[in-house]
Design a protein around this motif. Structure first.
Motif, mmCIF file in Angstrom:
data_model
loop_
_atom_site.group_PDB
_atom_site.id
_atom_site.type_symbol
_atom_site.label_atom_id
_atom_site.label_comp_id
_atom_site.label_asym_id
_atom_site.label_seq_id
_atom_site.Cartn_x
_atom_site.Cartn_y
_atom_site.Cartn_z
ATOM 1 N N ARG A 5 -5.875 -5.761 -7.671
ATOM 2 C CA ARG A 5 -6.820 -5.723 -6.551
ATOM 3 C C ARG A 5 -8.218 -6.011 -7.082
ATOM 4 O O ARG A 5 -8.597 -5.527 -8.147
ATOM 5 C CB ARG A 5 -6.760 -4.353 -5.874
ATOM 6 N N VAL A 39 -2.455 -2.317 -6.070
ATOM 7 C CA VAL A 39 -1.845 -2.107 -4.760
ATOM 8 C C VAL A 39 -0.332 -2.236 -4.918
ATOM 9 O O VAL A 39 0.162 -3.134 -5.601
ATOM 10 C CB VAL A 39 -2.386 -3.116 -3.728
ATOM 11 N N GLU A 59 -13.171 3.954 3.120
ATOM 12 C CA GLU A 59 -12.495 4.315 1.873
ATOM 13 C C GLU A 59 -13.446 4.196 0.674
ATOM 14 O O GLU A 59 -14.239 3.266 0.590
ATOM 15 C CB GLU A 59 -11.283 3.398 1.648
ATOM 16 N N GLY A 83 0.816 -1.211 0.000
ATOM 17 C CA GLY A 83 0.000 0.000 0.000
ATOM 18 C C GLY A 83 0.844 1.252 0.000
ATOM 19 O O GLY A 83 2.061 1.217 -0.176
ATOM 20 N N ASP A 105 -8.665 0.869 6.432
ATOM 21 C CA ASP A 105 -9.293 1.289 5.177
ATOM 22 C C ASP A 105 -10.768 1.621 5.345
ATOM 23 O O ASP A 105 -11.464 1.882 4.360
ATOM 24 C CB ASP A 105 -9.171 0.173 4.129
ATOM 25 N N TYR A 143 -13.748 3.490 -3.224
ATOM 26 C CA TYR A 143 -13.012 2.769 -4.261
ATOM 27 C C TYR A 143 -13.480 3.255 -5.635
ATOM 28 O O TYR A 143 -14.687 3.372 -5.884
ATOM 29 C CB TYR A 143 -13.244 1.268 -4.130
#
Length: 302
Positions: free
Chosen positions: A163, A264, A198, A146, A195, A200
């Motif tokens: 990912r 990632v 988060e 990450g 996370d 996406y």
């Protein structure tokens, strides 16, 4: 006793915890070991060790000194070995930090070949999802996944891993349809604590769609996420390597395969302020080989 020899004695005293143990390791008399440490303390003008009935412990100055001279001693031993032996084999101790799941699934099972190549090398492996302080904990090399938040470290990106949205077939059979990123909000998600919340961004043919997961179960460790997904408790978004054995067997599948997520990053990280040892470089080369193998397997399943 010269300066390097005295440094070596000090390192062995700290590592073993006593003058007598260091003397046995180095095949010296205990008075010679005590004298070497006293000599260093006089030269530096600081106390390096605290002596008590319970043994020896470094002072704050002693700990700082140990962290630096341990590397000097280790590099000197590597140089000696390389000069004497044309079939150079690493020796000494290598301290490594690796994320728990990546280490357990991808690194530890493959270590046999690396250790066989370097039979005189000893390893301490810290399996931990937290961002270990490399200098404070005496780590020679770390693998991180990450974004990197510490700009003071020496870092090299090794790979950019795929990912995906991942789930078990059993979970998907019992759940609502999952055809677009907008459908994710209707699904139970297993999320990583750091996370949580988060957003996406999914990409498909020039179109970007932002989505969040509806967290049913929020976990602080990647091993917990694996266990929850494999127990059919929900879907997750993770690097494919985290579930690679299950993806190969079909017990976990990719969802929304027509959409892509940002990859990632996988990094090798060294502590700043000192030269990278031959041992650390050899381990990073070994991990790079593992990563290339994983990328080949991942591409074959696309």
């Amino acid at each position: 006793m010269d300066r390097l020899q005295a440094m070596t004695v000090f390192v062995r005293v700290v590592e073993s915890g006593s003058f007598s143990a260091a003397a046995r390791l180095m095949h010296l008399g205990q008075p010679a070991v005590s004298k070497a440490v006293a000599q260093l303390e006089r030269q530096l003008g600081v106390q390096l060790l605290l002596r008590s009935a319970h043994g020896l412990t470094p002072t704050d100055a002693g700990q700082r000194y140990f962290e630096r001279v341990a590397r000097i001693v280790s590099d000197a031993e590597d140089a000696d070995t390389a000069a004497r032996d044309s079939t150079f084999s690493l020796q000494g101790r290598l301290r490594v930090a690796v994320p728990t799941t990546f280490g357990r699934i991808q690194i530890v099972p493959r270590l046999g070949e690396f250790l066989k190549e370097h039979p005189r090398l000893k390893m301490d492996i810290e399996l931990d999802d937290r961002r270990v302080d490399l200098v404070a904990e005496g780590i020679d090399v770390a693998i991180r996944v990450g974004p990197l938040n510490d700009s003071t470290m020496i870092a090299k990106r090794m790979a950019r891993g795929r990912r995906s949205v991942l789930a078990t077939p059993r979970y998907l059979e019992q759940s609502l349809a999952l055809e677009t990123p907008e459908d994710l909000v209707q699904h139970q998600a297993v999320t990583y604590a750091r996370d949580d919340g988060e957003r996406y961004v999914f990409h498909q043919k020039g179109r970007d769609v932002s989505a969040t997961l509806s967290s049913r179960l929020n976990l602080s460790a990647a091993e917990g996420i694996r266990a929850a997904v494999l127990a059919d408790l929900g879907l997750t978004i993770a690097a494919d390597w985290m579930f690679l054995p299950e993806l190969e067997r079909g017990t976990v599948v990719r969802c929304l395969t027509g959409w892509s997520l940002p990859p990632v990053d996988l990094w090798v990280v060294y502590p700043s302020g000192r030269l990278t040892s031959a041992k650390a470089r050899a381990f990073s080369d070994f991990v790079a080989g593992v990563v290339r193998e994983l990328e080949t397997v991942s591409r074959s399943m696309c």
